[in-house]
Design a protein around this motif. Structure first.
Motif: not given
Length: 402
Positions: A65-72, A127-135
């Motif tokens: 979940q933390l890989a997908l959830y920004d702080r907001f 490289r950045v994490h693959p979930f940066v955009v959905p995050k």
């Protein structure tokens, strides 16, 4: 036209990690603004904010979940869980299809964006994490709320700077009132307290280095905050039929555009939104007892807002109470109207008016009762919540006891 009521509320902000904790802090006039704690804060001219301290996301969310959830998004889900739990609703079958989520945010996943700009431009990573955009996308929080609670109706995000939450709650209100939906999860969140977020606001030269003092003659700027406020809006007969506890009724909503200046507020635009919300709710100005002000603590906003209220209410303005809780929790930008709605519910349910703390000197241009420094016990039946955003976008909600 259906009636719309609030049956659940949740929050996390600089004053508390729940609604009871936040309301207790408001009653005590406690200040949640303190020294900021994050990377490179020493490079900033502004080092204070309404930061959520002691928050440990790994205690709430797993690694996936933390890989997908920004702080907001994290803030939003915490607040949404509290709100839905209080409402007692479970979303399945027909209710699932007739329920949705509308949330407000201005920056979305700004923390994620800030971290990845650093990685690419400062540290030279390719490289950045693959979930940066959905995050980082603005609709991330709304989408995750819809998935967690099985909300299969209208779901989207509103981004109108400091009016985002009020605009979002206004849309949720309209959807239920029109008969489109039976329930909506709504409110807003923001987490701009990162190096880039604060640095950008520094450039506007509207920030104070010491304290937020709305309506005080010696006010010298706003203070950023972070957090979320989330509510369950529900059609009245639906709530009554299941015996739900009703916190307040949403009576009216109005939104206007100044069409004048990108940053300077307009008295006329604000006044039209205030008057429009009362007209929409069939409310006479003499019924209104309290206004939760936009009240940023800047010279321009506070005097303009007071002038707008004086124009709309005329002689009744002298009997109004109007306070700014931003003095306690800071300005949550896109999430601010949602957290401030808690003060409106407290006024209606508990008869307690949240104070404007930090008030030191009367300002002739802000000559209203701004409930200085100490909460006040008072019985009110109708309240307004103001939000006025950069871009000249205004959104005002009217609430009442049921």
């Amino acid at each position: 036209m259906k009636r719309v009521v609030i049956t659940g509320a949740g929050t996390i902000n600089a004053l508390g990690s729940s609604v009871p904790a936040t309301l207790e802090a408001m009653r005590e006039g406690r200040c949640g603004i303190s020294e900021l704690e994050f990377r490179d804060v020493d490079r900033l001219a502004i080092t204070i904010g309404g930061q959520v301290k002691g928050f440990e996301p790994e205690r709430v969310f797993n690694r996936q979940q933390l890989a997908l959830y920004d702080r907001f998004t994290q803030f939003t889900l915490i607040a949404a869980r509290e709100a839905v739990a209080q409402s007692g609703l479970t979303f399945h079958d027909a209710l699932s299809e007739r329920s949705g989520v509308v949330l407000g945010t201005s920056g979305g996943g700004l923390t994620t964006q800030d971290e990845n700009y650093r990685a690419v431009y400062e540290e030279g990573k390719n490289r950045v994490h693959p979930f940066v955009v959905p995050k980082l996308m603005n609709n991330a929080a709304a989408s995750h709320v819809s998935m967690e609670f099985n909300l299969r109706g209208p779901s989207f995000t509103v981004a109108t700077a400091c009016a985002s939450s009020n605009h979002a709650m206004g849309q949720a209100f309209h959807m239920i009132r029109s008969g489109m939906c039976d329930a909506m999860i709504t409110g807003g969140s923001e987490s701009m307290l990162c190096f880039g977020g604060v640095k950008a606001w520094e450039g506007l030269r509207v920030m104070t280095k010491d304290a937020c003092r709305p309506f005080s003659a010696n006010r010298n700027g706003m203070v950023q905050g972070e957090g979320a406020g989330v509510f369950v809006f529900e059609e009245y007969t639906h709530a009554k039929a299941r015996g739900a506890e009703i916190l307040a009724e949403v009576r009216g909503f109005a939104m206007t555009s100044d069409a004048a200046d990108i940053v300077m507020p307009s008295k006329q635009g604000a006044a039209r939104a205030i008057a429009g919300a009362m007209r929409d709710g069939g409310i006479d100005r003499a019924e209104v007892g309290y206004i939760n002000a936009h009240g940023t603590g800047t010279a321009a906003n506070d005097k303009t807002e007071c002038a707008a209220v004086a124009d709309v209410f005329g002689p009744h303005a002298d009997a109004l109470m109007m306070s700014s809780t931003k003095s306690m929790h800071g300005h949550l930008i896109g999430g601010t109207g949602a957290v401030e709605l808690l003060a409106c519910i407290m006024a209606l349910r508990d008869g307690v008016i949240a104070p404007t703390i930090g008030y030191q000197e009367p300002d002739p241009e802000c000559a209203l009762d701004v409930v200085p420094n100490e909460a006040r016990e008072a019985s009110v039946d109708v309240v307004l919540s103001n939000a006025f955003a950069f871009g000249g976008l205004n959104a005002v909600l009217a609430l009442s006891r049921v």
